[in-house]
Design a protein around this motif. Structure first.
Motif, mmCIF file in Angstrom:
data_model
loop_
_atom_site.group_PDB
_atom_site.id
_atom_site.type_symbol
_atom_site.label_atom_id
_atom_site.label_comp_id
_atom_site.label_asym_id
_atom_site.label_seq_id
_atom_site.Cartn_x
_atom_site.Cartn_y
_atom_site.Cartn_z
ATOM 1 N N CYS A 18 31.939 23.029 70.656
ATOM 2 C CA CYS A 18 33.201 23.611 70.182
ATOM 3 C C CYS A 18 33.440 23.377 68.697
ATOM 4 N N TRP A 19 32.735 22.432 68.089
ATOM 5 C CA TRP A 19 32.928 22.127 66.663
ATOM 6 C C TRP A 19 32.103 23.026 65.742
ATOM 7 N N ASP A 20 31.197 23.813 66.295
ATOM 8 C CA ASP A 20 30.334 24.652 65.448
ATOM 9 C C ASP A 20 31.112 25.573 64.529
ATOM 10 N N GLY A 21 32.238 26.101 64.991
ATOM 11 C CA GLY A 21 33.035 27.003 64.170
ATOM 12 C C GLY A 21 33.809 26.294 63.070
ATOM 13 N N LEU A 22 33.976 24.987 63.203
ATOM 14 C CA LEU A 22 34.773 24.233 62.231
ATOM 15 C C LEU A 22 33.938 23.457 61.226
ATOM 16 N N ILE A 23 32.802 22.964 61.651
ATOM 17 C CA ILE A 23 31.989 22.107 60.789
ATOM 18 C C ILE A 23 30.745 22.867 60.360
ATOM 19 N N LYS A 24 30.655 23.175 59.068
ATOM 20 C CA LYS A 24 29.500 23.903 58.527
ATOM 21 C C LYS A 24 28.946 23.184 57.299
ATOM 22 N N ASP A 25 28.804 21.880 57.395
ATOM 23 C CA ASP A 25 28.221 21.150 56.278
ATOM 24 C C ASP A 25 26.703 21.064 56.451
ATOM 25 N N ILE A 26 26.028 20.640 55.417
ATOM 26 C CA ILE A 26 24.575 20.527 55.506
ATOM 27 C C ILE A 26 24.221 19.318 56.376
ATOM 28 N N PRO A 27 23.074 19.341 57.041
ATOM 29 C CA PRO A 27 22.699 18.233 57.932
ATOM 30 C C PRO A 27 22.199 17.019 57.144
ATOM 31 N N LEU A 28 23.139 16.318 56.516
ATOM 32 C CA LEU A 28 22.773 15.198 55.649
ATOM 33 C C LEU A 28 21.950 14.132 56.356
ATOM 34 N N SER A 29 22.252 13.860 57.612
ATOM 35 C CA SER A 29 21.505 12.812 58.326
ATOM 36 C C SER A 29 20.012 13.125 58.345
ATOM 37 N N LEU A 30 19.673 14.377 58.570
ATOM 38 C CA LEU A 30 18.256 14.754 58.601
ATOM 39 C C LEU A 30 17.646 14.793 57.205
ATOM 40 N N LEU A 31 18.430 15.229 56.234
ATOM 41 C CA LEU A 31 17.919 15.254 54.861
ATOM 42 C C LEU A 31 17.633 13.842 54.357
ATOM 43 N N TYR A 32 18.535 12.907 54.667
ATOM 44 C CA TYR A 32 18.289 11.510 54.288
ATOM 45 C C TYR A 32 17.069 10.958 55.012
ATOM 46 N N ALA A 33 16.938 11.273 56.292
ATOM 47 C CA ALA A 33 15.798 10.788 57.068
ATOM 48 C C ALA A 33 14.482 11.359 56.545
ATOM 49 N N ALA A 34 14.506 12.576 56.031
ATOM 50 C CA ALA A 34 13.288 13.241 55.568
ATOM 51 C C ALA A 34 12.886 12.856 54.145
ATOM 52 N N ALA A 35 13.811 12.362 53.360
ATOM 53 C CA ALA A 35 13.571 12.166 51.925
ATOM 54 C C ALA A 35 12.331 11.327 51.626
ATOM 55 N N ASP A 36 12.208 10.155 52.210
ATOM 56 C CA ASP A 36 11.064 9.292 51.918
ATOM 57 C C ASP A 36 9.758 9.887 52.437
ATOM 58 N N SER A 37 9.831 10.576 53.565
ATOM 59 C CA SER A 37 8.623 11.207 54.112
ATOM 60 C C SER A 37 8.120 12.319 53.197
ATOM 61 N N VAL A 38 9.037 13.100 52.658
ATOM 62 C CA VAL A 38 8.651 14.161 51.721
ATOM 63 C C VAL A 38 8.026 13.544 50.474
ATOM 64 N N LYS A 39 8.632 12.476 49.969
ATOM 65 C CA LYS A 39 8.074 11.797 48.789
ATOM 66 C C LYS A 39 6.678 11.252 49.064
ATOM 67 N N ALA A 40 6.419 10.876 50.323
ATOM 68 C CA ALA A 40 5.109 10.343 50.697
ATOM 69 C C ALA A 40 4.091 11.450 50.974
ATOM 70 N N GLY A 41 4.525 12.707 50.884
ATOM 71 C CA GLY A 41 3.595 13.820 51.038
ATOM 72 C C GLY A 41 3.578 14.486 52.404
ATOM 73 N N TYR A 42 4.466 14.081 53.288
ATOM 74 C CA TYR A 42 4.529 14.725 54.602
ATOM 75 C C TYR A 42 5.241 16.066 54.501
ATOM 76 N N ARG A 43 4.845 16.992 55.345
ATOM 77 C CA ARG A 43 5.481 18.312 55.379
ATOM 78 C C ARG A 43 6.560 18.297 56.459
ATOM 79 N N ILE A 44 7.805 18.477 56.028
ATOM 80 C CA ILE A 44 8.968 18.366 56.905
ATOM 81 C C ILE A 44 9.666 19.722 56.988
ATOM 82 N N VAL A 45 10.088 20.093 58.193
ATOM 83 C CA VAL A 45 10.926 21.271 58.402
ATOM 84 C C VAL A 45 12.204 20.798 59.084
#
Length: 92
Positions: A18-45
């Motif tokens: 029910c919150w999908d219509g109200l909350i449209k922010d970027i998925p920061l939790s996943l972006l933070y989780a992916a940051a170090d992996s991307v820096k290490a050369g992993y391919r993240i989607v």
């Protein structure tokens, strides 16, 4: 979005129900989780199912068909937990 062939990690942000219509922010939790992996050369989607135009099962299957070594989810309380359980079944 579809995972490119050779994707190392697919990170999924589930629908919020029910919150999908109200909350449209970027998925920061996943972006933070992916940051170090991307820096290490992993391919993240990152697949944000809140904005995916097609049913989420089809979007996840499409990404999984491209191949990936690891699938991760961002989960909050409520409906996202139910969806994460379904996602875990689909991504096996």
């Amino acid at each position: 979005m579809s995972a490119a062939p050779g994707t190392d990690v697919l990170l999924i942000y589930p629908p919020l129900g029910c919150w999908d219509g109200l909350i449209k922010d970027i998925p920061l939790s996943l972006l933070y989780a992916a940051a170090d992996s991307v820096k290490a050369g992993y391919r993240i989607v990152v697949l944000d199912l809140r904005i995916e135009p097609q049913p989420w099962r089809a979007a996840v299957r499409r990404c999984m068909e491209q191949g990936c070594a690891l699938v991760g989810f961002s989960v909050m309380t409520g409906k996202p937990i139910e969806t994460a359980l379904e996602l875990s079944r689909v991504s096996r």
